[in-house]
Design an enzyme around this catalytic site. Structure first.
Site, mmCIF file in Angstrom:
data_model
loop_
_atom_site.group_PDB
_atom_site.id
_atom_site.type_symbol
_atom_site.label_atom_id
_atom_site.label_comp_id
_atom_site.label_asym_id
_atom_site.label_seq_id
_atom_site.Cartn_x
_atom_site.Cartn_y
_atom_site.Cartn_z
ATOM 1 N N VAL A 1 0.831 -1.207 0.000
ATOM 2 C CA VAL A 1 0.000 0.000 0.000
ATOM 3 C C VAL A 1 0.864 1.255 0.000
ATOM 4 C CG1 VAL A 1 -1.669 1.343 1.315
ATOM 5 C CG2 VAL A 1 -1.937 -1.135 1.132
ATOM 6 N N ARG B 1 1.107 -13.920 2.627
ATOM 7 C CA ARG B 1 0.472 -13.686 3.923
ATOM 8 C C ARG B 1 -0.969 -14.194 3.934
ATOM 9 N NH1 ARG B 1 1.180 -7.420 4.851
ATOM 10 N NH2 ARG B 1 0.975 -7.479 2.585
ATOM 11 N N CYS C 1 -6.773 -8.754 3.400
ATOM 12 C CA CYS C 1 -7.924 -7.845 3.334
ATOM 13 C C CYS C 1 -9.221 -8.595 3.598
ATOM 14 C CB CYS C 1 -7.969 -7.147 1.966
ATOM 15 S SG CYS C 1 -6.653 -5.939 1.709
ATOM 16 N N THR D 1 -2.273 -4.207 9.160
ATOM 17 C CA THR D 1 -3.106 -4.420 10.349
ATOM 18 C C THR D 1 -3.658 -5.843 10.281
ATOM 19 O OG1 THR D 1 -4.868 -3.249 9.141
ATOM 20 C CG2 THR D 1 -3.729 -2.035 10.882
ATOM 21 N N ARG E 1 14.923 -3.321 2.978
ATOM 22 C CA ARG E 1 13.874 -2.888 2.049
ATOM 23 C C ARG E 1 14.234 -1.535 1.440
ATOM 24 N NH1 ARG E 1 9.767 -3.718 -1.522
ATOM 25 N NH2 ARG E 1 7.936 -2.437 -1.136
ATOM 26 N N THR F 1 -6.318 -0.381 7.509
ATOM 27 C CA THR F 1 -7.662 -0.809 7.872
ATOM 28 C C THR F 1 -7.762 -1.033 9.375
ATOM 29 O OG1 THR F 1 -7.954 -1.902 5.733
ATOM 30 C CG2 THR F 1 -9.442 -2.551 7.512
#
Length: 428
Positions: free
Chosen positions: A13, A327, A257, A82, A37, A117
């Site tokens: 994101v 994930r 999600c 999250t 990263r 979220t």
């Protein structure tokens, strides 16, 4: 308006968001605590495949792992994961840590916007007190907050950050106007101004809850039609001829999600003494699909007289097609369910990181050159890199053993009219 912004968390994101702002001429500090990263991104290498190297090579984008660099920004956008824990409870640890980092660097006049979220109320009830404690500033007097839920869809080239209508909310009318103007300079699809932060948080969390429930209905129907001996894909093709039939399909619901967000809503519901029935029923149906598919594959092998325990090849282990993210992948659950039957499972996925899969799930990916002929093949994730062609058996036939074999197509990608005679094809 000349402003410097920061984006905290450069994952699926945060990175596209940071690059979009920089691409539109806004000075952007991209921050992530992962030094490796940051180093990779500076070299133009995004392992998530979210942005092109050209987007990373922008003089308006400053990539850093040093929190003090955040002091140069006045608007801070938090876009960290999250997830839920093993008990399916919201895990706000990354959000708390990111908020602490911002709070320690922010100054009077700053605005902190959350895109992660959360359940309704989390921004004002959890994040704001942390910001006040770490900064020594007073909410609404010295700083404002906003919530603008992310709608990034990894692997989707059509719906980019700029082309998806953006919900924006804030703790004051002045902050809302500034955030709407800021996002409006980048998001061409338009801005929806929510009347409150809680409304925006709720709008986000029900988007994926709605999808979860619709897919749960399709999954329950798939199990029912399987019992009836009816092909679910044929049923849906017929129903879809009506103008108002929604085109949802059955499948394994994983990722960070759809398979996670409903638990944030039910968590808040329980806090308020409300018992959510429909939401959890849908979650229960979707959580059980890996077990259902595994049972059908094993039964297929038994029916065809394959040796027991069978050797089964699973194609794809990431949570969705054409992304490397594993994930909360329900294919992992499928593999474990097959192994419970004693099956020798070979997993092929050219996108997934073998070290990550081994570390997180105790599973070894099988190199394609080492794959042995299988009694059954499960097309679990239809990566383009696996299928080569969208409607072809070419990627399946070389993987099959001699004799009658079983193939499970979980995404309706293999044409029935071209099915080899020795294959029993099962579709979800």
């Amino acid at each position: 308006m000349s402003v410097t912004i920061s984006v905290i968390g450069l994952g699926y994101v945060g990175l596209p968001v940071a690059c979009a702002f920089a691409r539109n001429g806004i000075r952007t500090i991209g921050f992530d605590i992962n030094q490796a990263r940051i180093s990779a991104l500076r070299e133009g290498n995004d392992t998530t495949g979210s942005v092109a190297a050209s987007s990373l090579n922008n003089e308006m984008l400053h990539l850093t792992d040093k929190p003090t660099n955040l002091q140069a920004a006045r608007i801070h956008i938090v876009a960290v994961p999250t997830p839920v824990d093993e008990a399916k409870r919201p895990d706000l640890t990354p959000l708390r840590h990111a908020t602490e980092t911002v709070g320690e660097q922010m100054k009077a006049g700053d605005i902190v916007v959350f895109e992660s979220t959360v359940f309704p109320g989390a921004t004002e009830e959890i994040a704001v007190p942390i910001l006040e404690e770490r900064s020594g500033l007073v909410f609404r007097q010295d700083f404002e907050v906003g919530y603008s839920p992310e709608r990034i869809n990894p692997g989707d080239d059509e719906h980019s950050f700029e082309s998806i209508l953006k919900i924006v909310s804030a703790s004051s009318p002045v902050a809302l106007a500034e955030l709407a103007d800021l996002y409006g300079r980048v998001v061409k699809a338009g801005i929806h101004r929510a009347p409150s932060i809680k409304v925006a948080e709720a709008a986000k969390v029900i988007e994926n809850t709605q999808r979860d429930l619709n897919i749960a209905l399709m999954n329950e129907l798939a199990m029912l039609f399987n019992t009836m001996g009816i092909d679910t894909c044929d049923v849906l093709a017929g129903a879809a001829t009506k103008w108002n039939f929604l085109p949802f399909k059955p499948g394994l619901v994983g990722g960070h999600c759809i398979g996670v967000d409903p638990y944030y809503l039910t968590h808040k519901a329980y806090e308020l003494g409300f018992s959510p029935q429909v939401i959890l029923a849908g979650r229960g149906t979707n959580e059980g699909m890996s077990r259902f598919v595994a049972g059908e594959v094993i039964q297929g092998c038994v029916r065809l007289g394959r040796p027991m325990p069978p050797r089964i090849t699973v194609l794809g282990i990431t949570y969705k097609a054409d992304v490397p993210d594993t994930r909360n992948s329900k294919v992992v659950d499928l593999v474990h369910e097959l192994q419970k039957f004693g099956a020798d499972v070979q997993v092929i996925d050219p996108l997934a990181d073998p070290d990550e899969v081994r570390s997180h799930y105790k599973l070894d990916l099988t190199p394609e050159k080492e794959v042995l002929p299988a009694d059954a093949v499960v097309l679990a994730v239809p990566h383009k890199a696996l299928l080569k062609e969208s409607k072809s058996w070419d990627c399946i036939i070389p993987l099959l053993a001699e004799g009658s074999v079983f193939v499970a197509d979980l995404h309706d990608r293999l044409p029935r009219d071209k099915k080899p005679d020795h294959v029993e094809l099962w579709r979800l």
